[in-house]
Design an enzyme around this catalytic site. Sequence first.
Site, PDB file in Angstrom:
ATOM      1  N   SER A  52       9.196  55.280  12.118  1.00 43.76           N
ATOM      2  CA  SER A  52       9.430  55.552  13.542  1.00 43.76           C
ATOM      3  C   SER A  52       9.971  54.332  14.271  1.00 43.76           C
ATOM      4  CB  SER A  52       8.128  55.995  14.216  1.00 43.76           C
ATOM      5  OG  SER A  52       7.145  54.976  14.124  1.00 43.76           O
ATOM      6  N   HIS A 106      12.327  61.628  10.473  1.00 42.46           N
ATOM      7  CA  HIS A 106      11.222  61.221  11.341  1.00 42.46           C
ATOM      8  C   HIS A 106      10.513  62.449  11.900  1.00 42.46           C
ATOM      9  CE1 HIS A 106       9.669  59.330  15.294  1.00 42.46           C
ATOM     10  NE2 HIS A 106       8.763  59.213  14.343  1.00 42.46           N
ATOM     11  N   GLU A 132      13.687  64.126  13.664  1.00 43.15           N
ATOM     12  CA  GLU A 132      14.904  63.338  13.869  1.00 43.15           C
ATOM     13  C   GLU A 132      15.496  63.007  12.502  1.00 43.15           C
ATOM     14  OE1 GLU A 132      14.186  60.848  17.958  1.00 43.15           O
ATOM     15  OE2 GLU A 132      13.054  60.191  16.222  1.00 43.15           O
ATOM     16  N   ASN A 142      11.849  57.658  20.856  1.00 44.37           N
ATOM     17  CA  ASN A 142      11.172  56.397  21.180  1.00 44.37           C
ATOM     18  C   ASN A 142      12.064  55.423  21.940  1.00 44.37           C
ATOM     19  OD1 ASN A 142       8.552  56.832  20.278  1.00 44.37           O
ATOM     20  ND2 ASN A 142       9.110  56.408  18.159  1.00 44.37           N
TER      21      ASN A 142
END
Length: 505
Positions: free
Chosen positions: A123, A144, A156, A194
């Site tokens: 991540s 991800h 992802e 993120n």
Amino acid sequence: MTALDLSSPVAVVGTGTMGQGIAQVALVAGHPVRLYDAAPGRARDAADAIGARLDRLVEKERLTAADRDAARARLKPAEALAELADCALVVEAVLERLDVKQELFRALEDVVGDDCLLATNTSSLSVTAIGGALRVPGRFVGLHFFNPAPLLPLVEVVSGFATDAAAATRAYETARAWGKTPVACADTPGFIVNRVARPFYAEAFAVYEDRGADPATIDAVLRESGGFRMGAFELTDLIGQDVNESVTHSVWEAFFQDVRFTPSLAQRRLVESGRLGRKSGQGWYDYRDGAERPEPHTAEPAEAPAYVVAVGDLGPAGELIAMIREAGIEVREEAEDHGTRLVLPGGGELVLADGQTTAEYQDVVSFDLALDYRRATRIALAASPDTAPRTLAEATGLFQALGKKVSVIGDVPGMIVARTVARIVDLAVEAVAKGVAGEEDVDTAMRLGVNYPLGPLEWSRRLGRRWAYSVLEDLHLRDPGGRYAPSLALHRHAHTSDQREGSTS
């Protein structure tokens, strides 16, 4: 390129929470699954744990007993990496350290065939850097998943610098065949979620550090006005303060300490004190037995004004005019070439939050942005020391007459929701402009990955393409360190809109 055939074995290396979740997803989809962990006995323990979760799915009637038995038969713990030799996909979910992951994948290359797809669930680390250690880096991709992997739909699919398009497509289609919603993105710090989500936490912490409001009030405004599922303080307590700060720090470092991603000093102190959130019993809030949850600041009842004067177009808050009339309050309208506001009977004014402070006006109360003013149950107001008490009382009474709770916060520019949404939109627009992902994928990632009520690009279309740019430009003038400087991409986004509107008018 199609998804992996269900007869193809899938391996998961690392049997912690994420590893078990990913294995369960592949298993329920119909693949034979191999579990490997470097620690002796952990793979077998993980297989038992997955089996127990399958039992619970049967109890909840989400899986038939026959499908559970078939899945259990396909799940096998592996004692050595050599047992993964015939796998078509290996997903890694081990310690978030670059050297550990590189060493693992070098060892895997000596075992699996050259056509085996290799994937990392990292991540925070660079997919390109991990794949750079490989002999055949083209078959390496990021997958991800979000925790808990069996429940959350988003994946992802991250292409590193050397990832072959065919490998990324196969990974994408495989994730979709597993019932997930994949989004394609380039290898950038934080990927989509993120990266774009950092301001949600950062701006809440900044308002707190500037003594604008306490955590309970900020969280309530984000939920009840902004439409977010959880506030920033309660969400980071759930995630774990150490985990959330680590991701923030990783993204900040990966962007060469870009000031827009600067970690919070208040959060650092929380981590240093060992208050990590729910898992430690204390974080921003106290979760110990008998502890009381603090209530958000809510203003006492005030009398509604008999009328308001609407000057100009209220823009994103335009729905308020109809709502005020429906509440039985007279609305007198005045057209004006510049300025949009509500004038109250006492002569004070009510303005929608921008990047300015209320102190820069005379006798003014600012009100925060809401996702939907009709559905919002709370509105934040801000006043300066020079604001007349009558003006604040009339503003409070007005929103209370519309059925809203009112939280009066400190005079911070951009208030709470407005500054947060403006920064999220900026990072999203920049990510699209830099080729990280397409608009639809960015919006999908933020709605599914962190439960945002709208995708950032969708939000921008609703608010107007110039809105976020204008708010950030004002904020940057008041805090010129660079944190709020609108990106070049947002500048183009805003001004291209003007040109298009001009060409069609």
